[in-house]
Scaffold this active site. Structure first.
Site, PDB file in Angstrom:
ATOM      1  N   GLY A   1       3.443 -14.811  17.435  1.00 36.59           N
ATOM      2  CA  GLY A   1       2.363 -15.081  18.382  1.00 36.59           C
ATOM      3  C   GLY A   1       2.454 -14.257  19.647  1.00 36.59           C
TER       4      GLY A   1
ATOM      5  CG  LEU B   1      -1.005 -12.597  17.968  1.00 37.37           C
ATOM      6  CD1 LEU B   1      -2.163 -12.867  17.005  1.00 37.37           C
ATOM      7  CD2 LEU B   1       0.263 -12.258  17.204  1.00 37.37           C
TER       8      LEU B   1
ATOM      9  CG  HIS C   1       1.403  -8.901  17.080  1.00 36.67           C
ATOM     10  ND1 HIS C   1       1.620  -9.091  18.420  1.00 36.67           N
ATOM     11  CD2 HIS C   1       2.555  -9.236  16.457  1.00 36.67           C
ATOM     12  CE1 HIS C   1       2.847  -9.541  18.598  1.00 36.67           C
ATOM     13  NE2 HIS C   1       3.443  -9.630  17.431  1.00 36.67           N
TER      14      HIS C   1
ATOM     15  CG  ASP D   1      10.675  -5.694  15.847  1.00 35.22           C
ATOM     16  OD1 ASP D   1      11.506  -5.852  16.732  1.00 35.22           O
ATOM     17  OD2 ASP D   1       9.485  -6.050  15.965  1.00 35.22           O
TER      18      ASP D   1
HETATM   19  O1  PAF Z   1       8.896  -9.687  14.196  1.00 31.07           O
HETATM   20  C1  PAF Z   1       8.670 -10.902  14.387  1.00 31.07           C
HETATM   21  O2  PAF Z   1       7.767 -11.278  15.142  1.00 31.07           O
HETATM   22  C2  PAF Z   1       9.546 -11.944  13.696  1.00 31.07           C
HETATM   23  O3  PAF Z   1      10.857 -11.500  13.600  1.00 31.07           O
HETATM   24  C3  PAF Z   1       9.007 -12.369  12.319  1.00 31.07           C
HETATM   25  C4  PAF Z   1       9.002 -11.214  11.331  1.00 31.07           C
HETATM   26  C5  PAF Z   1       7.599 -12.921  12.470  1.00 31.07           C
HETATM   27  C6  PAF Z   1       9.885 -13.467  11.738  1.00 31.07           C
HETATM   28  O4  PAF Z   1       9.917 -14.587  12.554  1.00 31.07           O
END
Ligand code: PAF
Length: 280
Positions: free
Chosen positions: A31, A33, A37, A150
């Site tokens: 969230g 966002l 995202h 990430d």
């Molecule tokens: O990258 C993220 O926001 C989190 O690590 C994920 C992949 C939603 C898992 O909780």
């Protein structure tokens, strides 16, 4: 667009879609966002008939001294954001829905999780692998979307899917940056004005690495030293790590002679930020 909070509601909806032969893309998020995202949702929208966005601040991936309680949350804003981008369903469970009393099964990984963020966040990847596996079982997507910011998480998830024969295509999407270069992150909201300015040292050091590599540098030490010197000139910055690793195994390498990742984690004040450069 529907917002549901129980596993059974997601399952019912996905079953209906699958009966109609529709494909499903999943965008797992915590969230708050942002456009990073947004790029995942847009990619999912383009490649699937239905798009599910999960919004769950997963307690299992936070260490005891980390920012679980203060992690930013705004479901109304997130819902409007997802709707505008054409998502079909938001799955927003409470922690009890995901981890019932007596929960005691975990998905863990060695090797890839023993470097970079895994060193400073020892429980993190176990939490990520466990929750992502649960989300995959609940949503049964054809494809799932993760950001390249990430990078270690993306490598870990691709590896997990391969190790455990999960029939899901993992799609990585490029880092989205602010105009001045800072990689978009929900944690950027923690930064004061002064810290926001100081945080530019991350993208500047990544740019420095890119310049060196473009000029033909292949020595990891030379690249790491140049980045470290640049970051250390910023008084508000404290390095967690600056490393060059093999992009698949996440193990440190001395020479960039294969697909590699230049990865950094830097504290700006109390906020830990990450950035990276994938050298293909
Ligand atoms: O990258 C993220 O926001 C989190 O690590 C994920 C992949 C939603 C898992 O909780």
């Amino acid at each position: 667009m529907e917002i549901v909070s129980s596993v059974s509601e997601v399952r019912d909806r996905v079953k209906e879609w699958k009966r109609e032969g529709l494909s499903v893309g999943l965008v797992p998020t915590m969230g708050y966002l942002h456009e990073g995202h947004g790029s995942l949702i847009t990619a999912a929208r383009g490649q699937n008939d239905k798009v599910v966005v999960s919004i769950f601040v997963n307690p299992m991936q936070f260490g005891p001294t980390e920012d679980l309680a203060s992690y930013p949350r705004d479901l109304d804003k997130d819902s409007a954001f997802c709707k505008a981008l054409g998502a079909d369903l938001i799955f927003h469970p409470e922690p009890e829905e995901m981890y019932h009393e007596g929960f005691s099964s975990y998905v863990d990984m060695s090797v890839l999780t023993e470097e970079l963020c895994g060193l400073s966040r020892p429980v993190h990847f176990r939490g990520v692998c466990t929750v992502v596996t649960k989300l995959f079982h609940i949503v049964t997507p054809d494809r799932a979307y993760f950001g390249e910011k990430d990078a270690q998480q993306l490598a870990v998830i691709k590896h997990m899917v391969d190790d455990l024969n999960m029939d899901i295509e993992i799609v990585g999407c490029p880092i989205v940056r602010e105009e001045d270069g800072l990689a978009k992150s929900s944690r950027n909201t923690y930064l004061s004005d002064k810290e926001r300015e100081a945080a530019l040292v991350l993208s500047r050091s990544i740019q420095k690495a890119q310049e060196l590599i473009d000029a033909g540098e292949t020595s990891a030490d030379v690249i790491v030293d140049a980045m470290t010197a640049l970051i250390n000139r910023e008084p508000l910055a404290k390095i967690d790590y600056v490393k060059v690793v093999d992009a698949l195994t996440m193990q440190q390498i001395k020479t960039i002679d294969r697909s590699a990742l230049v990865a950094i984690a830097v504290y700006i004040g109390k906020t830990r930020l990450i950035d990276n450069l994938h050298v293909k």
